[in-house]
Design a protein around this motif. Structure first.
Motif, PDB file in Angstrom:
ATOM      1  N   ARG A   1      91.988 138.684  40.043  1.00 20.69           N
ATOM      2  CA  ARG A   1      92.321 137.960  38.809  1.00 20.69           C
ATOM      3  C   ARG A   1      91.049 137.827  37.972  1.00 20.69           C
ATOM      4  NH1 ARG A   1      94.696 132.676  40.399  1.00 20.69           N
ATOM      5  NH2 ARG A   1      96.602 133.906  40.656  1.00 20.69           N
ATOM      6  N   LYS A   2      91.104 138.289  36.748  1.00 18.54           N
ATOM      7  CA  LYS A   2      89.957 138.229  35.849  1.00 18.54           C
ATOM      8  C   LYS A   2      90.014 136.946  35.025  1.00 18.54           C
ATOM      9  CE  LYS A   2      88.667 142.585  36.683  1.00 18.54           C
ATOM     10  NZ  LYS A   2      87.355 143.051  37.152  1.00 18.54           N
ATOM     11  N   VAL A   3      88.878 136.291  34.869  1.00 18.70           N
ATOM     12  CA  VAL A   3      88.775 135.075  34.058  1.00 18.70           C
ATOM     13  C   VAL A   3      87.678 135.294  33.023  1.00 18.70           C
ATOM     14  CG1 VAL A   3      88.302 132.603  34.041  1.00 18.70           C
ATOM     15  CG2 VAL A   3      89.501 133.632  35.998  1.00 18.70           C
ATOM     16  N   GLY A   4      88.016 135.098  31.762  1.00 15.49           N
ATOM     17  CA  GLY A   4      87.025 135.244  30.704  1.00 15.49           C
ATOM     18  C   GLY A   4      86.970 133.993  29.838  1.00 15.49           C
ATOM     19  N   TYR A   5      85.783 133.399  29.681  1.00 16.34           N
ATOM     20  CA  TYR A   5      85.597 132.234  28.820  1.00 16.34           C
ATOM     21  C   TYR A   5      85.368 132.699  27.378  1.00 16.34           C
ATOM     22  CZ  TYR A   5      84.963 129.236  32.936  1.00 16.34           C
ATOM     23  OH  TYR A   5      85.149 128.535  34.100  1.00 16.34           O
ATOM     24  N   GLY A   6      85.827 131.889  26.428  1.00 11.65           N
ATOM     25  CA  GLY A   6      85.571 132.209  25.027  1.00 11.65           C
ATOM     26  C   GLY A   6      84.077 132.099  24.716  1.00 11.65           C
ATOM     27  N   VAL A   7      83.516 133.134  24.137  1.00 14.57           N
ATOM     28  CA  VAL A   7      82.086 133.148  23.820  1.00 14.57           C
ATOM     29  C   VAL A   7      81.811 133.397  22.337  1.00 14.57           C
ATOM     30  CG1 VAL A   7      81.415 133.870  26.137  1.00 14.57           C
ATOM     31  CG2 VAL A   7      81.911 135.606  24.405  1.00 14.57           C
ATOM     32  N   ARG A   8      82.852 133.703  21.551  1.00 11.20           N
ATOM     33  CA  ARG A   8      82.667 133.912  20.105  1.00 11.20           C
ATOM     34  C   ARG A   8      83.985 133.610  19.404  1.00 11.20           C
ATOM     35  NH1 ARG A   8      83.090 138.758  22.578  1.00 11.20           N
ATOM     36  NH2 ARG A   8      80.865 138.758  23.006  1.00 11.20           N
ATOM     37  N   ARG A   9      83.901 133.249  18.090  1.00 15.74           N
ATOM     38  CA  ARG A   9      85.102 133.013  17.291  1.00 15.74           C
ATOM     39  C   ARG A   9      85.714 134.350  16.877  1.00 15.74           C
ATOM     40  NH1 ARG A   9      81.517 129.461  15.081  1.00 15.74           N
ATOM     41  NH2 ARG A   9      81.318 130.748  13.193  1.00 15.74           N
ATOM     42  N   PHE A  10      86.986 134.299  16.582  1.00 19.39           N
ATOM     43  CA  PHE A  10      87.704 135.531  16.254  1.00 19.39           C
ATOM     44  C   PHE A  10      87.056 136.288  15.109  1.00 19.39           C
ATOM     45  CE2 PHE A  10      90.955 137.988  14.083  1.00 19.39           C
ATOM     46  CZ  PHE A  10      91.580 138.643  15.132  1.00 19.39           C
ATOM     47  N   GLU A  11      86.691 135.550  14.063  1.00 25.28           N
ATOM     48  CA  GLU A  11      86.150 136.235  12.883  1.00 25.28           C
ATOM     49  C   GLU A  11      84.792 136.871  13.142  1.00 25.28           C
ATOM     50  OE1 GLU A  11      85.305 131.802  12.536  1.00 25.28           O
ATOM     51  OE2 GLU A  11      86.979 133.133  13.086  1.00 25.28           O
ATOM     52  N   GLU A  12      84.131 136.414  14.209  1.00 27.57           N
ATOM     53  CA  GLU A  12      82.837 137.007  14.541  1.00 27.57           C
ATOM     54  C   GLU A  12      82.973 138.412  15.122  1.00 27.57           C
ATOM     55  OE1 GLU A  12      79.711 133.714  15.815  1.00 27.57           O
ATOM     56  OE2 GLU A  12      81.587 133.524  16.944  1.00 27.57           O
ATOM     57  N   CYS A  13      84.203 138.775  15.480  1.00 23.00           N
ATOM     58  CA  CYS A  13      84.430 140.128  15.987  1.00 23.00           C
ATOM     59  C   CYS A  13      84.343 141.155  14.870  1.00 23.00           C
ATOM     60  CB  CYS A  13      85.806 140.227  16.645  1.00 23.00           C
ATOM     61  SG  CYS A  13      86.016 139.152  18.069  1.00 23.00           S
ATOM     62  N   PHE A  14      84.500 140.691  13.624  1.00 21.94           N
ATOM     63  CA  PHE A  14      84.480 141.595  12.472  1.00 21.94           C
ATOM     64  C   PHE A  14      83.503 141.061  11.435  1.00 21.94           C
ATOM     65  CE2 PHE A  14      88.692 141.338  14.347  1.00 21.94           C
ATOM     66  CZ  PHE A  14      88.896 142.649  14.735  1.00 21.94           C
ATOM     67  N   PRO A  15      82.212 141.051  11.742  1.00 22.24           N
ATOM     68  CA  PRO A  15      81.223 140.419  10.860  1.00 22.24           C
ATOM     69  C   PRO A  15      81.181 141.023   9.463  1.00 22.24           C
ATOM     70  CG  PRO A  15      80.155 141.760  12.544  1.00 22.24           C
ATOM     71  CD  PRO A  15      81.584 141.648  12.929  1.00 22.24           C
TER      72      PRO A  15
END
Length: 489
Positions: free
Chosen positions: A443-457
């Motif tokens: 089971r993979k667990v990933g914590y949020g590390v950036r806001r959505f809009e930061e994916c498309f600077p």
């Protein structure tokens, strides 16, 4: 007077074991890796005094193999496997990357069903039970009818030690009534999470038909290439020792030898010196009469017999030092009975002029029947070794080592295992040596590390003007709509 229907009783027994195993699997979900390790360690230690006794019992019951070698395999499963498992994490948090804020969690599958062969009954049972409990699963063992009593005794000893160490009561069980219908009931039950089948090819069509996850420890039938730069005496020694171990019953053993042309005569002389008997055409045909039934099926009574015993049955005169039969051939053919896998000290032999053509011959041998899982090469030429490793359709390549012991991880650093996965057989793909990692879901667990809009600077300024009045951050809906429109344009 009522007649007792043994098939119905066997089906009922299978269902009872499944229900008990399901309850145990639920309890085991709360066990830590340390608790599971304590149970595994106690089982391994408890089995050591019985390794030879159970080996002798297996030979008496099955008439397969050599008890001294079976005792070594049993010790391998108790001591070597448990040592390799020590300190390994398979359940709970098994990996953590603090920098990237991710976790991997091992989740037990649940109820495992293990079908054990008659060829290596004790060592395979010990191995599969240890890895099942190590990975937090419950296990039901279904013994081969020819080795039923020995397997049942092995499971009884394992279970007694496990219960004393804290295993839930239904965590380990063994079928007492064995039939086709009870096997079907185990394989098809909705609570069976995974089936492990070791070396029982007749079950493959049924396993595919069931459509449930399974791991198949495939047939060996693998070739060994003796290349001109190798240590020839050592290579021949490794092959003879490997193919005669337990009278050739281990599926990982070499089935065919491919010789590099320039050293072929020296290799044949060395084979003779180390106990090989080269079969004439007439002798080969007499031997086939012992190995194969009239309908073309393998004769089970020839399995695990020594070369001396086979020679006696086939009325072939051999030297008292003879340990292995060699049958030289020119071609690989589906119609050649020597192309199939024999569980006896017999190998086919091919001579090729160079390593390139030997490479092609090995591919033919590996593809014949599509069952081979191991290739061995003896060589000091690293380029040739790499070429073989890169191009062969095989699960594992072993270098300068006996196939039997190297494949199971004794003389190599592969995971020590009595169930060797193949490249193409099994709904759960496992070409590796089967270990606890194949009996858990990750089971993979990933914590949020950036806001959505930061994916498309690059889009940030354009999107921000479309945001709602008084809101400094654009909504996800707005960002997605803008990106979709730009893709369309």
């Amino acid at each position: 007077m009522y007649k007792v229907d043994k098939d119905l009783l066997a089906i009922q027994e299978a269902r009872i074991h499944i229900e008990a195993a399901k309850e145990a699997a639920i309890e085991l979900r709360d066990f830590s890796q340390n608790q599971l390790d304590e149970i595994v360690d106690q089982m391994a230690v408890a089995m050591i005094p019985y390794c030879q006794e159970l080996a002798e019992a297996a030979v008496v019951e099955t008439a397969y193999g050599r008890y001294q070698d079976k005792a070594l395999k049993n010790r391998f499963s108790c001591e070597f496997v448990s040592k390799k498992l020590s300190g390994k994490q398979y359940v709970g948090v098994i990996a953590e990357d603090q920098h990237n804020q991710t976790l991997e969690i091992g989740v037990p599958l649940g109820v495992i069903v293990s079908l054990i062969p008659a060829t290596s009954p004790v060592s395979t049972t010990i191995h599969n039970v240890l890895i099942a409990i190590k990975s937090g699963n419950s296990i039901i063992v279904s013994p081969h009818p020819r080795a039923k009593q020995t397997i049942q005794q092995t499971v009884k000893l394992l279970k007694e030690a496990a219960l004393l160490a804290g295993l839930p009561d239904g965590g380990i069980n063994c079928m007492q009534l064995v039939s086709t219908t009870s096997t079907d009931a185990l394989l098809s039950h909705e609570e069976t999470a995974l089936t492990i089948v070791t070396g029982i090819p007749k079950l493959l069509p049924k396993l595919y038909q069931m459509g449930k996850p399974f791991i198949y420890g495939g047939s060996g039938n693998g070739p060994v290439f003796i290349e001109r730069t190798c240590n020839l005496k050592q290579a021949i020694h490794d092959i003879v020792e490997s193919r005669t171990f337990d009278h050739g019953i281990v599926s990982a053993a070499e089935q065919s030898i491919v010789l590099d042309g320039p050293i072929s005569e020296r290799a044949k002389d060395e084979l003779n010196r180390q106990g090989a008997h080269f079969l004439s055409e007439a002798e080969a045909q007499r031997l086939l009469g012992v190995l194969i039934k009239a309908n073309g099926e393998l004769n089970a009574e020839s399995v695990g017999c020594s070369a001396q015993e086979l020679a006696k049955r086939a009325m072939i005169e051999v030297a008292k030092e003879t340990r292995i039969f060699i049958y030289e051939q020119d071609y690989v053919s589906d119609h050649n009975p020597f192309s199939q896998e024999f569980f006896s000290p017999i190998v086919a032999l091919f001579v090729e002029p160079n390593w390139q053509e030997a490479c092609e011959k090995c591919i033919e041998l590996l593809m014949e029947g599509g069952k081979s899982h191991t290739l061995v090469i003896h060589s000091k030429d690293e380029q040739v070794i790499r070429e073989f490793a890169m191009k062969k359709p095989v699960a594992r390549v072993l270098v300068n080592t006996p196939s039997t012991l190297g494949g199971m991880g004794a003389t190599t650093n592969l995971f020590p295992s009595m169930t060797l996965g193949s490249t193409s057989l099994g709904i759960v793909q496992g070409s590796d040596n089967i270990s606890p990692e194949h009996l858990v879901r990750i089971r993979k667990v990933g914590y949020g590390v950036r806001r959505f809009e930061e994916c498309f600077p690059s889009q940030r300024e354009n999107h921000s003007v479309t945001a709602n009045e008084g809101n400094t951050q654009p909504s996800i809906e707005v960002i997605l709509r803008q990106i979709i429109n730009e893709i369309k344009e």
